[in-house]
Design an enzyme around this catalytic site. Structure first.
Site, PDB file in Angstrom:
ATOM      1  N   GLU A  98      54.532  46.986  63.685  1.00 16.41           N
ATOM      2  CA  GLU A  98      53.601  46.406  62.710  1.00 16.41           C
ATOM      3  C   GLU A  98      53.038  47.471  61.774  1.00 16.41           C
ATOM      4  OE1 GLU A  98      53.232  43.401  61.989  1.00 16.41           O
ATOM      5  OE2 GLU A  98      54.280  42.503  63.674  1.00 16.41           O
ATOM      6  N   CYS A 145      53.535  19.749  53.572  1.00 14.51           N
ATOM      7  CA  CYS A 145      53.192  20.779  52.590  1.00 14.51           C
ATOM      8  C   CYS A 145      52.617  20.182  51.304  1.00 14.51           C
ATOM      9  CB  CYS A 145      54.427  21.609  52.277  1.00 14.51           C
ATOM     10  SG  CYS A 145      54.058  22.916  51.091  1.00 14.51           S
ATOM     11  N   CYS A 152      62.771  23.669  55.038  1.00 14.66           N
ATOM     12  CA  CYS A 152      61.505  24.089  55.642  1.00 14.66           C
ATOM     13  C   CYS A 152      61.087  23.124  56.763  1.00 14.66           C
ATOM     14  CB  CYS A 152      60.423  24.128  54.568  1.00 14.66           C
ATOM     15  SG  CYS A 152      58.820  24.580  55.245  1.00 14.66           S
ATOM     16  N   CYS A 209      62.476  24.815  50.135  1.00 15.43           N
ATOM     17  CA  CYS A 209      61.715  23.732  50.766  1.00 15.43           C
ATOM     18  C   CYS A 209      62.618  22.746  51.511  1.00 15.43           C
ATOM     19  CB  CYS A 209      60.877  22.999  49.714  1.00 15.43           C
ATOM     20  SG  CYS A 209      59.735  24.105  48.850  1.00 15.43           S
ATOM     21  N   CYS A 235      59.828  30.331  52.866  1.00 12.01           N
ATOM     22  CA  CYS A 235      58.752  30.115  51.893  1.00 12.01           C
ATOM     23  C   CYS A 235      58.612  31.385  51.041  1.00 12.01           C
ATOM     24  CB  CYS A 235      57.455  29.778  52.623  1.00 12.01           C
ATOM     25  SG  CYS A 235      56.192  29.145  51.509  1.00 12.01           S
ATOM     26  N   ASP A 241      49.165  38.294  56.991  1.00 11.91           N
ATOM     27  CA  ASP A 241      49.799  39.243  56.076  1.00 11.91           C
ATOM     28  C   ASP A 241      50.231  38.460  54.838  1.00 11.91           C
ATOM     29  OD1 ASP A 241      52.008  37.801  56.833  1.00 11.91           O
ATOM     30  OD2 ASP A 241      53.191  39.520  57.495  1.00 11.91           O
ATOM     31  N   TYR A 272      44.654  42.717  61.127  1.00  8.96           N
ATOM     32  CA  TYR A 272      46.022  42.199  61.148  1.00  8.96           C
ATOM     33  C   TYR A 272      46.809  42.780  62.329  1.00  8.96           C
ATOM     34  CZ  TYR A 272      50.884  41.621  60.381  1.00  8.96           C
ATOM     35  OH  TYR A 272      52.193  41.319  60.606  1.00  8.96           O
TER      36      TYR A 272
HETATM   37 FE1  SF4 Z   1      56.782  26.791  51.574  1.00 13.55          FE
HETATM   38 FE2  SF4 Z   1      55.839  24.329  51.516  1.00 13.55          FE
HETATM   39 FE3  SF4 Z   1      58.255  24.814  50.573  1.00 13.55          FE
HETATM   40 FE4  SF4 Z   1      57.773  24.980  53.196  1.00 13.55          FE
HETATM   41  S1  SF4 Z   1      57.689  23.148  51.925  1.00 13.55           S
HETATM   42  S2  SF4 Z   1      58.957  26.414  51.943  1.00 13.55           S
HETATM   43  S3  SF4 Z   1      55.688  25.763  53.220  1.00 13.55           S
HETATM   44  S4  SF4 Z   1      56.350  25.570  49.739  1.00 13.55           S
END
Ligand code: SF4
Length: 397
Positions: free
Chosen positions: A63, A241, A235, A232, A225, A164, A146
């Site tokens: 880290e 989201c 995701c 997305c 992301c 972060d 962190y």
């Molecule tokens: Fe990022 Fe939202 Fe897209 Fe997922 S859906 S990659 S959290 S912007």
């Protein structure tokens, strides 16, 4: 510390009328996000060297190295560092020069000095065992919220949040939080969100929900992301989201205002005597603290490189050495986060050298630039020394 199902006061409402992640209505969504992230992370993630072990020492070293540094760059440094210093005690017992030598080229050398100092503190105060008490961890040099959160959650299974750049981006988009994380209010909200998403500590031989959740957030920010063009479609939390629904996820978090980076002119003198090069050790505090370099100083205002060279010899070396025969070499640039450096290097071959009275440096030594160095060297010094054979055959040299 927040745990699953805890309620939060209403002042943490997110921006743009998005439902608060802390309202009763959204606690189900928060739980669904948490589960989706855990399932996604556990189904596969990048194979990084520091993920092979979950002990506090390797999490801590990785880290610290990853701060301000690309993952790809850190991989090799981490493996070499752990091979040379496999335990906290091995790091504590090593000379600082050895530590800085392995850190050479990674930048932000205060990180290495603090690692070394903290390892000695762990050896002296905790019998060489990394502490598990949050206050004892926070008291170690170079460990902020962190790093503490990463060690506590990933290695110790404690429900400690981390924040972060990757986590901030994911949280900002998921909950449509349009605040800069460096404002006082922004900091408070992002930390609260990161804490609220955490599951309770459940460390067993195979399950570590807080550590996996934190790593899932970091992994999502690093691989899906992305700052530009988030993916997305793949995701795991796309259903939840808010930024994706708003159609402009790239607008979150708001961009930082760029400040002009000042340019600093430097002069550096490579003194060669019988094939060896003079290196001086900088004081431990400040830029490149504890590293070795040829005598170097920053030029004043409009001061010419040659006038700076004369001043360098008089003030840093404390001699009346003539620089008449110094040869101006090809200037080069070195870019740091907060300043751009422009170096005017000179090469001076001497057959003898008056006694030096160092000012601004603590030690001196002569090195053979053709041999690998077990010394801490900033990247620009390594590059300059690497060019010396070529420089020595300079037509004027
Ligand atoms: Fe990022 Fe939202 Fe897209 Fe997922 S859906 S990659 S959290 S912007």
């Amino acid at each position: 510390m927040a745990s699953r199902g805890q309620s939060k006061p209403p002042q943490f409402l997110a921006a743009h009328d998005a439902p608060s992640p802390f309202s009763q209505q959204s606690s189900l969504a928060t739980s669904a996000i948490r589960q989706a992230l855990l399932v996604w992370f556990r189904s596969g993630h990048r194979d990084l060297p520091w993920r092979k072990e979950r002990d506090p020492y390797s999490v801590w070293v990785s880290e610290i190295m990853l701060q301000q540094t690309r993952t790809e760059t850190v991989k090799g440094y981490f493996s070499r560092f752990m091979a040379r210093f496999p335990t906290v005690r091995a790091l504590a017992e090593a000379p600082l020069d050895d530590v800085l030598s392995l850190w050479s080229g990674l930048g932000y050398y205060s990180r290495a000095r603090n690692l070394h100092k903290a390892a000695q503190q762990i050896r002296d105060l905790h019998d060489g065992q990394f502490p598990s008490d949050p206050l004892a961890i926070a008291a170690l040099p170079g460990i902020g919220p962190y790093t503490s959160g990463a060690i506590r959650s990933i290695a110790l299974g404690q429900a400690a949040p981390i924040l972060d750049g990757n986590v901030i981006r994911v949280l900002s988009r998921l909950f449509l939080l349009d605040m800069r994380p460096d404002s006082a209010e922004g900091k408070r909200r992002y930390w609260s969100l990161a804490e609220e998403l955490l599951p309770a500590a459940t460390l067993s031989a195979t399950i570590n929900d807080p550590g996996d959740l934190n790593q899932a957030l970091m992994e999502l920010g690093a691989t899906v992301c992305l700052p530009r063009r988030p993916i997305c479609l793949t995701c795991p939390v796309v259903r939840h989201c808010s930024a994706q629904k708003s159609g402009n996820p790239e607008d979150f978090p708001p961009a930082k205002q760029q400040r002009a980076v000042p340019m600093v002119r430097m002069v550096t003198l490579v003194v060669c005597l019988a094939g060896k090069v003079l290196l001086l050790r900088r004081p431990e505090l400040g830029l490149w603290g504890g590293l070795w370099e040829p005598p170097t100083l920053a030029l004043d205002g409009e001061e010419s490189a040659h006038a700076g060279l004369v001043r360098l010899v008089q003030t840093c070396l404390g001699t009346s050495l003539s620089v008449e025969n110094a040869i101006a070499l090809e200037p080069f640039a070195h870019i740091l986060t907060h300043r751009h450096l422009r170096f005017a290097p000179f090469l001076l071959k001497v057959e003898s050298l008056p006694r030096l009275r160092l000012d601004g440096y603590s030690l001196q030594q002569w090195i053979d630039p053709t041999q690998p160095q077990a010394l801490g060297l900033a990247a620009w010094v390594t590059a300059l020394l690497g060019r010396l054979p070529e420089l020595s055959s300079h037509p004027d040299a």
